[in-house]
Motif scaffolding. Structure first.
Motif, short mmCIF file in Angstrom:
data_model
loop_
_atom_site.label_atom_id
_atom_site.label_comp_id
_atom_site.label_asym_id
_atom_site.label_seq_id
_atom_site.Cartn_x
_atom_site.Cartn_y
_atom_site.Cartn_z
N GLU A 71 0.83 -1.21 0.00
CA GLU A 71 0.00 0.00 0.00
C GLU A 71 0.87 1.26 0.00
O GLU A 71 0.57 2.24 -0.70
CB GLU A 71 -0.95 0.00 1.20
CG GLU A 71 -2.11 -0.96 1.06
CD GLU A 71 -3.02 -0.97 2.28
OE1 GLU A 71 -2.74 -0.25 3.26
OE2 GLU A 71 -4.02 -1.71 2.23
N ALA A 72 1.96 1.25 0.77
CA ALA A 72 2.86 2.41 0.82
C ALA A 72 3.51 2.62 -0.55
O ALA A 72 3.64 3.77 -1.02
CB ALA A 72 3.93 2.22 1.90
N MET A 73 3.91 1.53 -1.21
CA MET A 73 4.51 1.66 -2.55
C MET A 73 3.49 2.22 -3.55
O MET A 73 3.82 3.06 -4.39
CB MET A 73 5.03 0.31 -3.04
CG MET A 73 6.35 -0.09 -2.43
SD MET A 73 7.07 -1.52 -3.26
CE MET A 73 6.23 -2.84 -2.44
N ILE A 74 2.27 1.76 -3.45
CA ILE A 74 1.22 2.27 -4.34
C ILE A 74 1.02 3.76 -4.13
O ILE A 74 0.91 4.53 -5.09
CB ILE A 74 -0.10 1.48 -4.14
CG1 ILE A 74 0.05 0.06 -4.65
CG2 ILE A 74 -1.26 2.20 -4.81
CD1 ILE A 74 -1.11 -0.86 -4.31
N GLN A 75 1.01 4.19 -2.87
CA GLN A 75 0.85 5.61 -2.57
C GLN A 75 2.02 6.43 -3.13
O GLN A 75 1.83 7.50 -3.71
CB GLN A 75 0.73 5.85 -1.05
CG GLN A 75 -0.54 5.29 -0.45
CD GLN A 75 -1.79 5.89 -1.07
OE1 GLN A 75 -1.85 7.07 -1.40
NE2 GLN A 75 -2.79 5.05 -1.26
N ARG A 76 3.24 5.90 -3.00
CA ARG A 76 4.41 6.60 -3.55
C ARG A 76 4.34 6.67 -5.07
O ARG A 76 4.65 7.70 -5.67
CB ARG A 76 5.70 5.90 -3.11
CG ARG A 76 6.08 6.21 -1.67
CD ARG A 76 7.52 5.85 -1.35
NE ARG A 76 7.81 4.43 -1.53
CZ ARG A 76 7.74 3.51 -0.59
NH1 ARG A 76 7.38 3.84 0.65
NH2 ARG A 76 8.04 2.25 -0.84
N LYS A 78 1.63 6.66 -6.92
CA LYS A 78 0.59 7.64 -7.25
C LYS A 78 1.11 9.06 -7.08
O LYS A 78 0.83 9.94 -7.90
CB LYS A 78 -0.66 7.42 -6.37
CG LYS A 78 -1.49 6.24 -6.79
CD LYS A 78 -2.74 6.14 -5.91
CE LYS A 78 -3.58 4.93 -6.31
NZ LYS A 78 -4.76 4.80 -5.46
N ALA A 79 1.88 9.28 -6.00
CA ALA A 79 2.46 10.61 -5.77
C ALA A 79 3.43 10.97 -6.87
O ALA A 79 3.45 12.11 -7.36
CB ALA A 79 3.15 10.65 -4.41
N LEU A 80 4.26 10.01 -7.32
CA LEU A 80 5.19 10.27 -8.42
C LEU A 80 4.44 10.56 -9.71
O LEU A 80 4.85 11.41 -10.51
CB LEU A 80 6.13 9.07 -8.62
CG LEU A 80 7.24 8.89 -7.61
CD1 LEU A 80 7.98 7.57 -7.87
CD2 LEU A 80 8.21 10.06 -7.66
N GLU A 81 3.35 9.85 -9.92
CA GLU A 81 2.54 10.01 -11.12
C GLU A 81 1.96 11.42 -11.18
O GLU A 81 1.92 12.07 -12.24
CB GLU A 81 1.41 8.97 -11.11
CG GLU A 81 0.91 8.54 -12.44
CD GLU A 81 -0.10 7.42 -12.28
OE1 GLU A 81 -1.18 7.68 -11.71
OE2 GLU A 81 0.21 6.30 -12.71
#
Length: 84
Positions: A71-76, A78-81
């Motif tokens: 979940e943390a990787m997905i959030q990161r 998304k933030a990079l995107e």
């Protein structure tokens, strides 16, 4: 007057009560063996159950950690995107 002595052939006659008591003793011995075997099996199964419950708890904790990391990787990502 004295009691007559038992005939010699009577000494070899089976006593039905003694035979029944002997048979009951054998059954009790077999039942005790079964009880002891079942107690040992029960103890072993309880130990296995405790070990499996502990293992399950550990696996659930590892699964939760992995889920949190994903979940943390997905959030990161998304933030990079959004920033890129």
């Amino acid at each position: 007057m004295s009691m007559p002595e038992p005939l010699q052939s009577d000494a070899f006659q089976p006593d039905p009560i003694r035979e029944e008591v002997g048979a009951l003793n054998e059954r009790v011995d077999r039942l005790l063996d079964i009880v002891h075997r079942l107690q040992e099996e029960n103890r072993s199964l309880r130990l296995s159950q405790e070990q499996l419950a502990s293992e399950r708890a550990g696996l659930m904790a590892r699964n939760e950690q992995a889920r949190s990391r994903v979940e943390a990787m997905i959030q990161r990502l998304k933030a990079l995107e959004h920033s890129g």
